[in-house]
Design a protein around this motif. Structure first.
Motif, short mmCIF file in Angstrom:
data_model
loop_
_atom_site.label_atom_id
_atom_site.label_comp_id
_atom_site.label_asym_id
_atom_site.label_seq_id
_atom_site.Cartn_x
_atom_site.Cartn_y
_atom_site.Cartn_z
N ASN A 10 3.71 5.71 -5.66
CA ASN A 10 3.57 5.73 -7.12
C ASN A 10 2.51 6.73 -7.56
O ASN A 10 2.69 7.47 -8.54
CB ASN A 10 3.24 4.34 -7.63
CG ASN A 10 3.22 4.27 -9.14
OD1 ASN A 10 4.26 4.33 -9.78
ND2 ASN A 10 2.04 4.15 -9.72
N LYS A 11 1.39 6.79 -6.84
CA LYS A 11 0.33 7.75 -7.20
C LYS A 11 0.81 9.19 -6.98
O LYS A 11 0.48 10.08 -7.77
CB LYS A 11 -0.91 7.48 -6.35
CG LYS A 11 -1.61 6.17 -6.69
CD LYS A 11 -2.82 5.95 -5.80
CE LYS A 11 -3.51 4.63 -6.13
NZ LYS A 11 -4.67 4.37 -5.24
N ALA A 12 1.58 9.41 -5.93
CA ALA A 12 2.08 10.76 -5.67
C ALA A 12 3.10 11.19 -6.72
O ALA A 12 3.34 12.39 -6.90
CB ALA A 12 2.72 10.82 -4.29
N ARG A 33 0.83 -1.20 0.00
CA ARG A 33 0.00 0.00 0.00
C ARG A 33 0.86 1.26 0.00
O ARG A 33 0.55 2.24 -0.67
CB ARG A 33 -0.93 0.00 1.22
CG ARG A 33 -2.04 -1.05 1.15
CD ARG A 33 -3.12 -0.75 2.15
NE ARG A 33 -2.65 -0.78 3.51
CZ ARG A 33 -2.66 -1.85 4.30
NH1 ARG A 33 -3.14 -2.99 3.82
NH2 ARG A 33 -2.21 -1.80 5.53
N TRP A 54 2.83 10.89 -9.99
CA TRP A 54 2.20 11.44 -11.20
C TRP A 54 2.09 12.96 -11.16
O TRP A 54 2.48 13.62 -12.13
CB TRP A 54 0.82 10.80 -11.42
CG TRP A 54 0.87 9.39 -11.90
CD1 TRP A 54 0.46 8.27 -11.24
CD2 TRP A 54 1.37 8.92 -13.16
NE1 TRP A 54 0.68 7.15 -11.99
CE2 TRP A 54 1.23 7.52 -13.18
CE3 TRP A 54 1.94 9.56 -14.27
CZ2 TRP A 54 1.63 6.75 -14.27
CZ3 TRP A 54 2.33 8.79 -15.35
CH2 TRP A 54 2.17 7.40 -15.35
N ALA A 93 2.33 1.71 -3.51
CA ALA A 93 1.30 2.19 -4.42
C ALA A 93 0.98 3.66 -4.18
O ALA A 93 0.75 4.43 -5.12
CB ALA A 93 0.04 1.34 -4.30
N SER A 94 0.97 4.08 -2.91
CA SER A 94 0.72 5.49 -2.60
C SER A 94 1.85 6.38 -3.12
O SER A 94 1.60 7.47 -3.65
CB SER A 94 0.56 5.68 -1.09
OG SER A 94 -0.54 4.92 -0.59
N ALA A 108 2.25 -0.94 -10.26
CA ALA A 108 2.40 -0.04 -9.12
C ALA A 108 3.73 0.70 -9.13
O ALA A 108 4.07 1.32 -8.13
CB ALA A 108 2.26 -0.83 -7.82
N ALA A 163 4.81 5.23 -12.49
CA ALA A 163 5.12 6.64 -12.26
C ALA A 163 6.48 6.81 -11.59
O ALA A 163 7.24 7.72 -11.93
CB ALA A 163 4.02 7.29 -11.42
#
Length: 351
Positions: A128-130, A122, A132, A125-126, A183, A186
């Motif tokens: 990786n989202k940040a 988790r 972008w 993945a967080s 995941a 980015a």
């Protein structure tokens, strides 16, 4: 991919006993390299056609950087295609899953893996989202023509922090399922390719005089960081040979470029010092018309000692304001590291 498919059919019919033979290993390496190079050439050629159609007046340096990134991306797509073809060939022949599914995975390691950690998945993945929005921020800043040096240096520090986060998730801390769910895309772009944009921004801003030792520092420091970064970004089952090859690419486009750019922007933060002004006589003028840009250069009859630099790059206004046999002033600036860069001006211009 026909050659690689035939190789997989032969391997399925006559699989190597135990460790792969030298001939089998050589065929895998040659076939994979041919496919990767072919895909790189195809992607770069297609990107060149698109750029010539959509943006025909693009700067020459930006044009070549985009083609380089397209070639690298095409190589990875080709590697992924090799993997798919190899799986399909083994499946069609009824041999089950291949023992060497990935690019240059020539042997399987028996090293025990840690159990998947849902919390680490988790967090990764967080992160990786940040990454972008950070990618969008860096691209916008690189397109900002007059972006302050301190702001570009802050972006270098932010990407460096993201690289540390990516390296911290060592193989085994994140499960294979997290990587299969994309995941790390980015993070891979932010730490592996986005620093090229900052490098281009630094090249446009500074006509460097002292460039040797920053390149050496970036290469020596960036290579081990790139190797540590390649393992978690490739996944928990990354092989040593493929990781070493990937780390060479990452050194040039990722940590190495980031370190070099950070040195240039850090050097110019604050108040640079004008260390010398050389009045020279113009002996040669040339405007090189590239495919997307025009490069203006001058050559002095009495050149100063600027680390063996003979052709001086100037902007369009300076090029048009000076004449053959006339005079121009070469300003040499120095930051606090210290690194020197030059700027050619018209001696008659105020200030």
């Amino acid at each position: 991919m026909l050659f690689d498919a035939l190789l997989c059919l032969a391997a399925a019919r006559f699989p190597p006993k135990g460790r792969p033979t030298f001939a089998y290993t050589l065929c895998v390496v040659v076939a994979s390299a041919m496919v990767a190079l072919g895909a790189s050439f195809t992607f770069s050629s297609g990107m060149a056609l698109v750029l010539r159609t959509v943006s025909p007046r693009l700067y020459e340096e930006v044009y070549h950087a985009i083609l380089l990134a397209a070639a690298i991306a095409g190589g990875f797509v080709g590697i992924f295609g090799v993997r798919l073809v190899r799986y399909a060939a083994f499946t069609l022949t009824g041999a089950g899953k291949p023992t060497q599914p990935g690019f240059l995975h020539l042997r399987r390691t028996s090293r025990p893996r840690r159990a998947p950690r849902a919390l680490a998945d988790r967090r990764y993945a967080s992160a990786n989202k940040a990454a972008w929005p950070l990618i969008a921020l860096v691209i916008a800043s690189c397109l900002w023509r007059n972006a302050p040096n301190w702001w570009l240096l802050c972006l270098c520090v932010i990407i460096a922090g993201t690289t540390v986060v990516a390296v911290w998730f060592l193989p085994g801390k994140v499960s294979r399922k997290a990587f299969q769910s994309d995941a790390n895309s980015a993070l891979f772009m932010l730490t592996g390719f986005i620093p090229l944009g900052l490098t281009l921004r630094a090249i446009y801003r500074f006509e460097l005089v002292d460039w040797e030792w920053p390149v050496v520092v970036a290469a020596v420091t960036g290579l081990p960081i790139a190797f540590l970064l390649a393992r978690p970004l490739r996944g928990p089952s990354a092989g040593p040979i493929g990781t070493a090859i990937l780390s060479l690419f990452l050194t040039y486009s990722g940590p190495g470029s980031l370190i070099w750019s950070g040195l240039q922007f850090a050097n110019a933060v604050g108040n640079p010092v004008l260390v010398a002004v050389h009045r020279v006589r113009i002996a040669y003028k040339h405007a090189q018309r590239g495919r997307h840009d025009i490069t203006y250069t001058l050559r002095a009859a009495n050149p100063p000692e600027l680390n063996s630099i003979t052709n001086l790059r100037v902007n369009k206004s300076t090029y048009e304001s000076v004449s053959l046999g006339g005079e121009a002033c070469i300003e040499v600036w120095q930051g606090w590291l210290p690194l020197r860069w030059y700027r050619v001006t018209d001696c008659k211009a105020p200030g």
